[in-house]
Design a protein around this motif. Structure first.
Motif, PDB file in Angstrom:
ATOM      1  N   GLU A   1       0.842  -1.204   0.000  1.00  0.00           N
ATOM      2  CA  GLU A   1       0.000   0.000   0.000  1.00  0.00           C
ATOM      3  C   GLU A   1       0.875   1.251   0.000  1.00  0.00           C
ATOM      4  O   GLU A   1       1.977   1.257   0.546  1.00  0.00           O
ATOM      5  N   GLY A   2       0.374   2.320  -0.629  1.00  0.00           N
ATOM      6  CA  GLY A   2       1.040   3.608  -0.573  1.00  0.00           C
ATOM      7  C   GLY A   2       2.143   3.812  -1.589  1.00  0.00           C
ATOM      8  O   GLY A   2       2.916   4.770  -1.485  1.00  0.00           O
ATOM      9  N   TYR A   3       2.215   2.929  -2.566  1.00  0.00           N
ATOM     10  CA  TYR A   3       3.211   3.031  -3.631  1.00  0.00           C
ATOM     11  C   TYR A   3       2.520   2.873  -4.973  1.00  0.00           C
ATOM     12  O   TYR A   3       1.420   2.334  -5.066  1.00  0.00           O
TER      13      TYR A   3
ATOM     14  N   SER B   1       6.740   6.249  -3.898  1.00  0.00           N
ATOM     15  CA  SER B   1       5.597   6.501  -3.023  1.00  0.00           C
ATOM     16  C   SER B   1       4.466   7.121  -3.837  1.00  0.00           C
ATOM     17  O   SER B   1       4.699   7.815  -4.830  1.00  0.00           O
ATOM     18  N   SER B   2       3.262   6.879  -3.400  1.00  0.00           N
ATOM     19  CA  SER B   2       2.113   7.426  -4.121  1.00  0.00           C
ATOM     20  C   SER B   2       2.150   8.960  -4.102  1.00  0.00           C
ATOM     21  O   SER B   2       1.783   9.603  -5.083  1.00  0.00           O
ATOM     22  N   THR B   3       2.655   9.555  -3.032  1.00  0.00           N
ATOM     23  CA  THR B   3       2.777  11.007  -2.968  1.00  0.00           C
ATOM     24  C   THR B   3       3.711  11.513  -4.059  1.00  0.00           C
ATOM     25  O   THR B   3       3.377  12.454  -4.796  1.00  0.00           O
TER      26      THR B   3
ATOM     27  N   PRO C   1      -4.888  10.841  -6.241  1.00  0.00           N
ATOM     28  CA  PRO C   1      -4.844   9.544  -5.559  1.00  0.00           C
ATOM     29  C   PRO C   1      -6.119   8.738  -5.808  1.00  0.00           C
ATOM     30  O   PRO C   1      -7.209   9.288  -5.853  1.00  0.00           O
TER      31      PRO C   1
ATOM     32  N   ASP D   1      -3.088   3.309  -5.709  1.00  0.00           N
ATOM     33  CA  ASP D   1      -2.078   3.575  -4.694  1.00  0.00           C
ATOM     34  C   ASP D   1      -1.675   2.308  -3.943  1.00  0.00           C
ATOM     35  O   ASP D   1      -1.458   2.303  -2.738  1.00  0.00           O
ATOM     36  N   ARG D   2      -1.578   1.251  -4.716  1.00  0.00           N
ATOM     37  CA  ARG D   2      -1.098  -0.024  -4.168  1.00  0.00           C
ATOM     38  C   ARG D   2      -0.436  -0.773  -5.305  1.00  0.00           C
ATOM     39  O   ARG D   2      -0.764  -0.582  -6.468  1.00  0.00           O
TER      40      ARG D   2
END
Length: 179
Positions: free
Chosen positions: A48-50, A65-67, A77, A82-83
Motif C-alpha cells: 500500500e502507498g506506492y 511513493s504514491s505522494t 490519488p 495507490d497499491r
C-alpha cells in the motif's frame, strides 16, 4: 545500491522480500539468485502507498511513493492505484540478498516495508502465476501484514513514465529475454 534501513533477519537467519517487477516470475528470481529457490516460499501480496511505473527505455518497473507519483505526474490519488500487486518471498539467504542487491544496484534503494499477504505462502515452484498477474482489487482478502525488504526507485523521477508497468505484458512479450 544504497541501503536506507537495517535488514530484519528472521529467527532462522533468513530474509523476506516484496517483488513487484521482473522478479515476480520464479524463473527470473532463480536466475538472479543463482539457485533453484527450493528453500523459498512465495505468496501474492500488496504494498500500500506506492505506485508502479514503467522505466524509460527498460523492460522493468520502479516503485515510488504514491505522494511522489501524484506530484510528479499530476495525478489524483485513487484507492486502486495507490497499491502495488506483487509477491512476498520468504526464506531468502544472505547469498540470495547479495545477488539481489547486485541485480538491483545503482537504480534502487533497499527499504523495509509492510506488505499484506493475500494467500498462505507456497513453495516457489507451486505458485499460481495467475494470482501474481491478477491486478483487480475486487475480492482481495488480506490474510496478514508482515515486514519485507523491497527495492524502491532511487534515481531521478524524470526517468519514469506516468504509465503503469504490467506484469502480464512482461510475461507475454519480454519473459524469454529475462528467464
Amino acid at each position: 545500491m544504497s541501503d536506507t534501513t537495517n535488514i530484519t533477519v528472521s529467527e532462522r537467519g533468513t530474509y523476506s522480500a516484496f517483488f513487484y517487477g521482473t522478479l515476480l516470475h520464479p524463473k527470473v528470481l532463480k536466475r538472479v539468485i543463482r539457485n533453484t529457490g527450493a528453500h523459498l516460499k512465495i505468496s501474492p501480496a500488496i504494498l500500500e502507498g506506492y505506485v508502479r511505473h514503467k522505466v524509460l527505455w527498460a523492460d522493468f518497473p520502479a516503485i515510488i511513493s504514491s505522494t511522489q507519483s501524484h506530484e510528479t505526474f499530476q495525478t489524483e490519488p485513487t484507492e486502486e492505484g495507490d497499491r502495488v500487486r506483487g509477491s512476498y518471498v520468504s526464506g531468502l539467504t544472505a547469498m540470495d540478498i547479495f545477488f539481489l542487491d547486485r541485480f538491483e544496484s545503482g537504480l534502487y534503494a533497499r527499504e523495509m516495508v509492510d506488505v499484506c499477504l493475500l494467500a498462505e505462502p507456497v513453495d516457489l515452484d507451486d505458485v499460481d502465476l495467475g494470482a501474481l498477474i491478477q491486478v483487480s482489487p475486487e475480492n482481495i482478502t488480506k490474510m496478514r501484514t508482515t515486514y519485507a525488504l523491497t527495492y524502491v526507485w532511487s534515481k531521478p523521477l524524470s526517468q519514469l513514465k506516468a504509465e503503469p508497468w504490467s506484469f502480464a505484458e512482461f510475461v507475454h512479450t519480454k519473459l524469454d529475454n529475462w528467464a
